[in-house]
Motif scaffolding. Structure first.
Motif, PDB file in Angstrom:
ATOM      1  N   TYR A   9       0.844  -1.199   0.000  1.00  0.00           N
ATOM      2  CA  TYR A   9       0.000   0.000   0.000  1.00  0.00           C
ATOM      3  C   TYR A   9       0.878   1.248   0.000  1.00  0.00           C
ATOM      4  O   TYR A   9       1.941   1.265   0.628  1.00  0.00           O
ATOM      5  N   GLY A  10       0.430   2.248  -0.706  1.00  0.00           N
ATOM      6  CA  GLY A  10       1.153   3.524  -0.710  1.00  0.00           C
ATOM      7  C   GLY A  10       2.332   3.558  -1.662  1.00  0.00           C
ATOM      8  O   GLY A  10       2.977   4.588  -1.817  1.00  0.00           O
ATOM      9  N   GLN A  11       2.637   2.402  -2.288  1.00  0.00           N
ATOM     10  CA  GLN A  11       3.787   2.392  -3.206  1.00  0.00           C
ATOM     11  C   GLN A  11       3.341   2.350  -4.658  1.00  0.00           C
ATOM     12  O   GLN A  11       2.181   2.113  -4.954  1.00  0.00           O
ATOM     13  N   GLU A  12       4.327   2.569  -5.543  1.00  0.00           N
ATOM     14  CA  GLU A  12       4.017   2.524  -6.974  1.00  0.00           C
ATOM     15  C   GLU A  12       3.689   1.090  -7.400  1.00  0.00           C
ATOM     16  O   GLU A  12       4.111   0.127  -6.756  1.00  0.00           O
ATOM     17  N   SER A  40     -11.115   4.665  -7.799  1.00  0.00           N
ATOM     18  CA  SER A  40     -11.285   3.448  -6.991  1.00  0.00           C
ATOM     19  C   SER A  40      -9.977   2.651  -6.966  1.00  0.00           C
ATOM     20  O   SER A  40      -9.670   1.997  -5.966  1.00  0.00           O
ATOM     21  N   ASP A  41      -9.203   2.677  -8.052  1.00  0.00           N
ATOM     22  CA  ASP A  41      -7.895   2.005  -8.063  1.00  0.00           C
ATOM     23  C   ASP A  41      -6.971   2.685  -7.049  1.00  0.00           C
ATOM     24  O   ASP A  41      -6.270   2.025  -6.289  1.00  0.00           O
ATOM     25  N   GLN A  42      -7.002   4.024  -7.055  1.00  0.00           N
ATOM     26  CA  GLN A  42      -6.179   4.786  -6.112  1.00  0.00           C
ATOM     27  C   GLN A  42      -6.616   4.502  -4.668  1.00  0.00           C
ATOM     28  O   GLN A  42      -5.782   4.417  -3.771  1.00  0.00           O
ATOM     29  N   HIS A  43      -7.918   4.325  -4.438  1.00  0.00           N
ATOM     30  CA  HIS A  43      -8.407   4.002  -3.089  1.00  0.00           C
ATOM     31  C   HIS A  43      -7.748   2.721  -2.560  1.00  0.00           C
ATOM     32  O   HIS A  43      -7.509   2.586  -1.370  1.00  0.00           O
ATOM     33  N   VAL A  44      -7.480   1.758  -3.453  1.00  0.00           N
ATOM     34  CA  VAL A  44      -6.830   0.510  -3.007  1.00  0.00           C
ATOM     35  C   VAL A  44      -5.371   0.806  -2.647  1.00  0.00           C
ATOM     36  O   VAL A  44      -4.878   0.372  -1.604  1.00  0.00           O
ATOM     37  N   ILE A  45      -4.699   1.588  -3.485  1.00  0.00           N
ATOM     38  CA  ILE A  45      -3.287   1.937  -3.212  1.00  0.00           C
ATOM     39  C   ILE A  45      -3.194   2.661  -1.863  1.00  0.00           C
ATOM     40  O   ILE A  45      -2.290   2.417  -1.076  1.00  0.00           O
ATOM     41  N   ASP A  46      -4.152   3.526  -1.595  1.00  0.00           N
ATOM     42  CA  ASP A  46      -4.157   4.301  -0.345  1.00  0.00           C
ATOM     43  C   ASP A  46      -4.650   3.486   0.852  1.00  0.00           C
ATOM     44  O   ASP A  46      -4.819   4.048   1.940  1.00  0.00           O
ATOM     45  N   VAL A 259     -19.124  13.028  -5.363  1.00  0.00           N
ATOM     46  CA  VAL A 259     -18.403  12.125  -6.269  1.00  0.00           C
ATOM     47  C   VAL A 259     -16.911  12.138  -5.929  1.00  0.00           C
ATOM     48  O   VAL A 259     -16.054  12.256  -6.813  1.00  0.00           O
ATOM     49  N   ILE A 260     -16.625  12.039  -4.634  1.00  0.00           N
ATOM     50  CA  ILE A 260     -15.223  12.012  -4.165  1.00  0.00           C
ATOM     51  C   ILE A 260     -15.034  10.808  -3.229  1.00  0.00           C
ATOM     52  O   ILE A 260     -14.142   9.994  -3.431  1.00  0.00           O
ATOM     53  N   GLY A 261     -15.893  10.736  -2.185  1.00  0.00           N
ATOM     54  CA  GLY A 261     -15.768   9.641  -1.220  1.00  0.00           C
ATOM     55  C   GLY A 261     -15.149  10.092   0.088  1.00  0.00           C
ATOM     56  O   GLY A 261     -14.218   9.463   0.589  1.00  0.00           O
ATOM     57  N   ARG A 262     -15.662  11.223   0.640  1.00  0.00           N
ATOM     58  CA  ARG A 262     -15.163  11.715   1.927  1.00  0.00           C
ATOM     59  C   ARG A 262     -16.349  12.159   2.775  1.00  0.00           C
ATOM     60  O   ARG A 262     -17.280  12.802   2.267  1.00  0.00           O
ATOM     61  N   PRO A 263     -16.319  11.856   4.080  1.00  0.00           N
ATOM     62  CA  PRO A 263     -17.441  12.244   4.933  1.00  0.00           C
ATOM     63  C   PRO A 263     -17.758  13.745   4.872  1.00  0.00           C
ATOM     64  O   PRO A 263     -18.930  14.118   4.834  1.00  0.00           O
ATOM     65  N   GLU A 264     -16.728  14.603   4.837  1.00  0.00           N
ATOM     66  CA  GLU A 264     -16.983  16.064   4.839  1.00  0.00           C
ATOM     67  C   GLU A 264     -17.753  16.493   3.599  1.00  0.00           C
ATOM     68  O   GLU A 264     -18.660  17.329   3.670  1.00  0.00           O
TER      69      GLU A 264
END
Ligand code: APR
Ligand code: ZN
Ligand code: ZN
Length: 365
Positions: A9-12, A40-46, A259-264
């Motif tokens: 996670y977090g890596q290239e 959604s792909d980035q969500h997995v990396i993060d 269309v972001i995916g954040r509680p705020e």
């Protein structure tokens, strides 16, 4: 063959040789031609979406059926297909009530990163490599359940077929199927990315009289106008809730889409709808996050807070319809592809997604 694998996670992602098993019963192998890079792909990396590593990411893709397993009847070798990351079973409670978007079978394995039987088809040095939900499109070839390969006409460019499989069906479907936006409505869209642009053009197509695009990147806000936005707000410069109120005679909008995916931003969407309004959550938050809305306002202002997954759509019915709307000039798909990359450049594509510069970056094989 080569695929882009997330090992930590977090890596290239590492573009490397990966082994792929033959398609098994009810599965097909697809030679990938185009793959969109989605948040959604980035969500997995993060590690925001909890999927196991190592994993081949990518779920927005199109290609050519290259081999079919036993018992496959819906597609054959040589067919052009757009992939579908919710290959519904047709048999569970939700499929039977006409809601294949939330099929129990497909959602069971979505966060496991495996095929429907719980096993994987990708491996490196004999060790299993997972695939992002039932697709794994950042790869020269992938194996998917038959129902995840939706036939499309051979004259459709692969880039467009790929986008229809996630950002288009998700965005346009949220407007048409989940919110059912009526002509003359007022709409706000928080997050102008690949999915948000499709909410914007879906709202314009539904006849909304006001479509307010909200983002933090001025260049992209400018581009939303070509997709039907009538007003824009840069959330870095002004409070989006106050700005929407001032653009709607202090009423708020009929429909706000997050269309972001954040509680705020989900709270903002809810707070910028008027009495009787509806906030639709499209963005995917981490499974452990919660949203706080004023409980009294729900009944006393007759508000709705609703979610939308895969645009509440059915890929086998909706992909052809969405592509026809593009041919008829009612949906703009070509201009969504703002940059293309090779598979080797996948990390560059992800960096551009994070910086918010692209509408959609697409890998071409
Ligand atoms: N306020 C306004 N805009 C924001 C904010 C914020 N606080 N934070 C991010 N954005 C903007 C970014 O500038 C970017 O333009 O949101 C946009 C998100 O777009 P993409 O990164 O292209 O994401 P996309 O692929 O469209 O996915 C959006 O939908 O399907 C889900 O998992 C997906 O949660 C993700 C969401
Ligand atoms: Zn996606
Ligand atoms: Zn089902």
């Amino acid at each position: 063959m080569k695929a882009a694998v997330l090992h930590n996670y977090g890596q290239e992602l590492k573009v490397q040789d990966v082994d792929l098993q033959e398609p098994q019963k009810g599965e097909v192998r697809v030679k990938m031609k185009a793959a969109g890079i989605c948040h959604s792909d980035q969500h997995v990396i993060d590690a925001h979406l909890p999927l196991p590593v190592p994993i081949v990411l990518g779920h927005e893709g199109a290609g050519i059926v290259d081999a079919v397993g036993e018992g496959v009847s819906g597609v054959k070798e040589g067919d052009h297909v757009a992939l579908n990351w919710v290959p519904s079973c047709g048999k569970c409670h939700y499929c039977r009530i006409g809601r294949p978007d939330v099929c129990d079978e497909a959602s069971k394995t979505a966060l496991m990163g495996t095929m429907l039987d719980g096993t994987t088809r990708f491996s490196v040095d004999g060790k299993n490599v997972h695939q992002f939900p039932l697709t794994g499109t950042f790869s020269e070839y992938t194996v998917v359940p038959e129902n995840a390969a939706v036939p499309v006409n051979k004259d459709v460019p692969f880039e467009l077929a790929a986008l229809v499989g996630c950002c288009v069906i998700t965005g346009v479907g949220a407007v048409m199927n989940t919110a059912k936006v009526e002509p003359g409505s007022t709409v706000a869209v928080i997050g102008a990315g690949g999915v948000g642009f499709n909410v914007i053009q879906g709202a314009a197509l539904a006849g909304a009289k006001q479509v307010i695009a909200i983002d933090m990147v001025d260049e992209k806000l400018e581009m939303t106008k070509q997709f039907g936005a009538t007003h824009t707000i840069n959330a870095k410069e002004e409070d989006p809730v106050k700005a929407v109120l001032s653009m709607t005679e202090r009423l708020g909008v009929d429909y706000a889409f997050e269309v972001i995916g954040r509680p705020e931003t989900i709270q903002n969407a809810y707070n910028m709808t008027k009495k009787t309004g509806m906030a639709v959550v499209v963005g995917i938050s981490a499974p452990n996050e919660s949203v706080s809305v004023n409980a009294f306002s729900l009944p006393s202002q007759s508000k709705t807070l609703k979610g939308s997954w895969l645009g509440q759509g059915n890929p086998h019915v909706d992909y052809p319809k969405l592509l026809d709307l593009n041919t008829a000039g009612k949906l703009e798909l070509e201009a969504l592809v703002s940059q293309t990359f090779s598979l080797d450049e996948v990390n560059e594509g992800l960096a551009q997604l994070k910086s918010g510069q692209n509408i959609r970056g697409v890998i071409r094989f």
